[in-house]
Design an enzyme around this catalytic site. Structure first.
Site, PDB file in Angstrom:
ATOM      1  N   LYS A 113       8.778   4.123  -8.847  1.00  0.00           N
ATOM      2  CA  LYS A 113       7.321   4.233  -8.921  1.00  0.00           C
ATOM      3  C   LYS A 113       6.975   5.538  -9.632  1.00  0.00           C
ATOM      4  O   LYS A 113       7.771   6.483  -9.643  1.00  0.00           O
ATOM      5  CB  LYS A 113       6.700   4.230  -7.527  1.00  0.00           C
ATOM      6  CG  LYS A 113       5.281   3.690  -7.494  1.00  0.00           C
ATOM      7  CD  LYS A 113       5.238   2.184  -7.652  1.00  0.00           C
ATOM      8  CE  LYS A 113       3.805   1.667  -7.623  1.00  0.00           C
ATOM      9  NZ  LYS A 113       3.750   0.194  -7.699  1.00  0.00           N
ATOM     10  N   ASP A 138      -0.275   0.025 -12.748  1.00  0.00           N
ATOM     11  CA  ASP A 138      -0.692   0.016 -11.352  1.00  0.00           C
ATOM     12  C   ASP A 138      -2.159   0.427 -11.360  1.00  0.00           C
ATOM     13  O   ASP A 138      -2.818   0.311 -12.401  1.00  0.00           O
ATOM     14  CB  ASP A 138       0.170   0.975 -10.520  1.00  0.00           C
ATOM     15  CG  ASP A 138       0.093   0.730  -9.011  1.00  0.00           C
ATOM     16  OD1 ASP A 138      -1.024   0.686  -8.484  1.00  0.00           O
ATOM     17  OD2 ASP A 138       1.132   0.576  -8.351  1.00  0.00           O
TER      18      ASP A 138
END
Length: 444
Positions: free
Chosen positions: A125, A165
């Site tokens: 991430k 995202d």
């Protein structure tokens, strides 16, 4: 003290001041005790001790020049959490709330989520405390280029493949793709996913998380003799996940009655007008008050929680910890039968307890919102093959992946004697896939 409790205590002590990461650790580790009783070799090989530590965590300065000629400085992050089953895979988030703790929690969750997909991808991430809202295209371009000036050293098609995202859509991914190409001289077809279809992006990617969430919930409802047909559905958020969740619910005969943003929420008793919502959010990037202005029969409430609206199914699709205990109690009081997490960890631990105590079907985010990363992995496959797939091909694959996740998490929950505990099922199934891969590769 049990092995899992010892690992959790040490992990929290070694990561002070990281509440989001601590919450994610507790949510997973506290459900895994039964695995170590059955598989003591996992204890001998310290699988959990290794899993709570990311392989690599990078924090870096991101300087850029705004439209007024002023130098701005943000902080960027990338966590490469675990690559036991494949290259690191996970999105990049641009939002003022991004911290090292948030990135670590997301990377930890992503590792198990990716394991549930059955695809060969590990967990990662990234992000920055940069807010693209209100910035010009030129300013966003300047930031993305500076961000990639550091990020490019750590990524590659067989190493780490970022995606979008919150705050990072096709525009931002495109700018980062271009800068990677400039720095390396390579066309980064398989280095970023969520690209535009004209340069290697997959059809169906914007819809994937929302559609996948609804596919998974429809399968869970079907197993209880239910469906979305005729159901009132409360949806939070007003981004890709929320809008496409609402769209798929409507396609399956349900009625999405709410959406929300940071200012408040819309309640539309007639069912949310998806095309109007898309124009407001995707084309004009306006607040939800514009929906009320365009459709006066809809109600707009500043502040408050969408969970106070009576519904049969709730889909929290905004951000972490948006559904507190009070919201869960309202949902139960009003007869909600099922909750599916479209965001990452949107329900607080206390809310999850309320759902469990009241027999509400609850699908945790690591299972329910895996559609996005699944189609990202399918994009990687298309890039490797140099062959794009049709929307229908992608959508069929997504449906089968989400049904496969339901099989895994329900079987795991049954194996450990709690057939209705899908939090346990998702954690156990995801953990076992990663743990088996780690065992096979020795101590690395």
């Amino acid at each position: 003290m049990s092995y899992t409790s010892e690992v959790l205590e040490r992990a929290i002590a070694r990561s002070p001041g990281e509440p989001e990461f601590h919450q994610a650790l507790r949510e997973v580790i506290e459900t895994l005790g039964g695995i170590f009783e059955r598989r003591p070799e996992f204890v001998r090989w310290k699988i959990l001790d290794r899993l709570v530590e990311p392989d690599r965590f990078v924090s870096f300065r991101v300087p850029w020049v705004d439209g007024a000629g002023e130098v701005q400085v943000n902080r960027g992050y990338r966590v490469q959490y675990n690559s036991a089953i494949g290259p690191y895979k996970g999105g990049i988030r641009f939002h003022p709330s991004v911290t090292g703790s948030v990135i670590k929690f997301l990377g930890f969750e992503q590792t198990f989520k990716n394991g549930l997909t059955g695809l060969p991808i590990g967990g990662g991430k990234g992000g920055a405390d940069f807010d693209p809202k209100g910035k010009s295209d030129t300013e966003v371009l300047a930031f993305c280029q500076s961000f990639v000036n550091e990020l490019y050293r750590h990524i590659g098609p067989d190493t780490d493949v970022p995606a979008g995202d919150i705050g990072v859509g096709a525009r931002e991914v495109g700018y980062m793709t271009g800068q990677y190409k400039r720095l390396t001289g390579n066309m980064p077809g398989g280095v970023f996913t969520g690209k535009g279809p004209s340069y290697g992006g997959s059809l169906g990617r914007p819809q994937a998380t929302g559609y996948g969430l609804v596919y998974l919930m429809e399968e869970l409802l079907r197993r209880k003799g239910l469906s979305f047909e005729g159901k009132r559905v409360a949806v939070s958020g007003a981004g890709n996940v929320a809008i496409y969740s609402a769209e798929k619910v409507a396609q399956l005969g349900g009625k999405p009655v709410t959406v929300s943003d940071s200012g408040g929420y819309i309640y539309d008793a007639d069912g949310v007008d998806i095309e109007l919502l898309k124009r407001i959010k995707f084309e004009r990037n306006e607040r939800l008050t514009a929906y009320r202005d365009a459709k006066p029969s809809a109600e707009y409430k500043a502040g408050g929680m969408v969970w106070e609206i009576p519904c049969d199914v709730a889909l929290p699709c905004a951000t972490q910890n948006e559904l507190p205990k009070a919201g869960a109690e309202l949902l139960v009081k009003n007869g909600c039968k099922a909750v599916g997490e479209g965001a990452n960890m949107p329900s607080t631990p206390e809310a999850v307890e309320v759902f469990a105590e009241n027999g509400v079907i609850f699908a945790p985010g690591k299972a329910a919102n895996a559609g996005g990363v699944s189609v990202s992995a399918l994009e990687m496959t298309q890039n490797s093959m140099r062959r794009p797939w049709t929307f229908e091909e992608v959508d069929r694959s997504l449906l089968e992946i989400m049904k496969g996740i339901v099989r895994q998490i329900t079987e795991a929950a049954e194996t450990f004697g709690q057939p209705d505990n899908l939090v346990l099922g998702a954690n156990a199934a995801g953990f076992l896939r990663v743990a088996e891969a780690m065992m096979g590769q020795g101590v690395v």
